[in-house]
Design a protein around this motif. Structure first.
Motif, PDB file in Angstrom:
ATOM      1  N   ASN A  75       0.819  -1.213   0.000  1.00  0.00           N
ATOM      2  CA  ASN A  75       0.000   0.000   0.000  1.00  0.00           C
ATOM      3  C   ASN A  75       0.856   1.267   0.000  1.00  0.00           C
ATOM      4  OD1 ASN A  75      -2.462  -1.386  -0.023  1.00  0.00           O
ATOM      5  ND2 ASN A  75      -2.412  -1.644   2.194  1.00  0.00           N
ATOM      6  N   ALA A  76       2.036   1.193   0.576  1.00  0.00           N
ATOM      7  CA  ALA A  76       2.922   2.359   0.589  1.00  0.00           C
ATOM      8  C   ALA A  76       3.372   2.726  -0.823  1.00  0.00           C
ATOM      9  CB  ALA A  76       4.134   2.095   1.472  1.00  0.00           C
ATOM     10  N   LYS A  77       3.421   1.722  -1.700  1.00  0.00           N
ATOM     11  CA  LYS A  77       3.829   1.951  -3.092  1.00  0.00           C
ATOM     12  C   LYS A  77       2.641   1.993  -4.037  1.00  0.00           C
ATOM     13  CE  LYS A  77       8.428  -0.114  -2.587  1.00  0.00           C
ATOM     14  NZ  LYS A  77       9.375  -1.145  -3.087  1.00  0.00           N
ATOM     15  N   ASN A  78       1.421   1.895  -3.487  1.00  0.00           N
ATOM     16  CA  ASN A  78       0.220   1.886  -4.335  1.00  0.00           C
ATOM     17  C   ASN A  78       0.315   0.809  -5.419  1.00  0.00           C
ATOM     18  OD1 ASN A  78      -1.068   3.888  -2.938  1.00  0.00           O
ATOM     19  ND2 ASN A  78      -1.099   5.374  -4.606  1.00  0.00           N
ATOM     20  N   THR A  79       0.809  -0.347  -5.072  1.00  0.00           N
ATOM     21  CA  THR A  79       1.076  -1.392  -6.056  1.00  0.00           C
ATOM     22  C   THR A  79       0.580  -2.746  -5.568  1.00  0.00           C
ATOM     23  OG1 THR A  79       3.011  -0.204  -6.886  1.00  0.00           O
ATOM     24  CG2 THR A  79       2.857  -2.539  -7.421  1.00  0.00           C
ATOM     25  N   VAL A  80      -0.008  -3.474  -6.486  1.00  0.00           N
ATOM     26  CA  VAL A  80      -0.378  -4.869  -6.261  1.00  0.00           C
ATOM     27  C   VAL A  80       0.432  -5.716  -7.241  1.00  0.00           C
ATOM     28  CG1 VAL A  80      -2.236  -6.553  -6.513  1.00  0.00           C
ATOM     29  CG2 VAL A  80      -2.667  -4.390  -5.345  1.00  0.00           C
ATOM     30  N   TYR A  81       0.935  -6.823  -6.752  1.00  0.00           N
ATOM     31  CA  TYR A  81       1.791  -7.696  -7.547  1.00  0.00           C
ATOM     32  C   TYR A  81       1.099  -9.027  -7.812  1.00  0.00           C
ATOM     33  CZ  TYR A  81       5.265  -4.416  -5.762  1.00  0.00           C
ATOM     34  OH  TYR A  81       5.954  -3.279  -5.427  1.00  0.00           O
ATOM     35  N   LEU A  82       1.495  -9.650  -8.916  1.00  0.00           N
ATOM     36  CA  LEU A  82       1.093 -11.015  -9.207  1.00  0.00           C
ATOM     37  C   LEU A  82       2.350 -11.785  -9.580  1.00  0.00           C
ATOM     38  CD1 LEU A  82      -1.367 -12.931  -9.413  1.00  0.00           C
ATOM     39  CD2 LEU A  82      -1.300 -12.515 -11.891  1.00  0.00           C
ATOM     40  N   GLN A  83       2.826 -12.581  -8.629  1.00  0.00           N
ATOM     41  CA  GLN A  83       3.980 -13.428  -8.875  1.00  0.00           C
ATOM     42  C   GLN A  83       3.483 -14.699  -9.556  1.00  0.00           C
ATOM     43  OE1 GLN A  83       7.422 -13.140  -8.268  1.00  0.00           O
ATOM     44  NE2 GLN A  83       7.552 -15.089  -9.371  1.00  0.00           N
ATOM     45  N   MET A  84       4.003 -14.984 -10.744  1.00  0.00           N
ATOM     46  CA  MET A  84       3.541 -16.134 -11.524  1.00  0.00           C
ATOM     47  C   MET A  84       4.700 -17.090 -11.722  1.00  0.00           C
ATOM     48  SD  MET A  84       1.130 -14.216 -14.337  1.00  0.00           S
ATOM     49  CE  MET A  84       2.514 -13.485 -15.199  1.00  0.00           C
TER      50      MET A  84
END
Length: 126
Positions: A75-84
């Motif tokens: 949330n601090a980076k305003n980013t959601v990741y998808l590790q595939m």
């Protein structure tokens, strides 16, 4: 208003890995549930994974990716990741992220009032 941009797509061999990022503008991104979806030409958009707002303590996955993909948020980076990981040719698609104030809309793939990114192509070669 929330604007989303996906990144990290590309070409990878079968069995390889990629990490997608969904970066948002706006200071209230942590208040949105976020999901990853994918679509191939001629087929309907498919739910991949979701993460609930704020703590991210709930992360449902589609059966087809369970155990291989991991969704997370910073949330601090305003980013959601998808590790595939362990990517297969059938994972080839355009991947989209979406943000919605209602977690149910993301999980049920009914986020018609939510915000969507333009997508990023993932191609897995056999």
């Amino acid at each position: 208003q929330v604007q989303l941009v996906e990144s990290g797509g590309g070409l990878v061999q079968t069995g390889g890995s990629l990490t997608l990022s969904c970066t948002a503008s706006g200071r209230t991104f942590m208040d949105y549930a976020v999901g990853w979806f994918r679509q191939v030409p001629g087929k309907e958009r498919e739910f991949v994974a979701a993460i609930i707002r704020r703590s991210g303590g709930s992360t449902p996955y589609a059966d087809s990716v369970k155990g291989r993909f991991t969704i997370s948020r910073d949330n601090a980076k305003n980013t959601v990741y998808l590790q595939m990981n362990s990517l297969q040719p059938e994972d080839t698609a355009v991947y989209y992220c979406a943000a919605d104030t209602t977690f149910h809309n993301i999980v049920e793939n009914t986020s018609y009032q939510g915000y969507w990114g333009p997508g990023t192509q993932v191609t897995v070669s056999s």
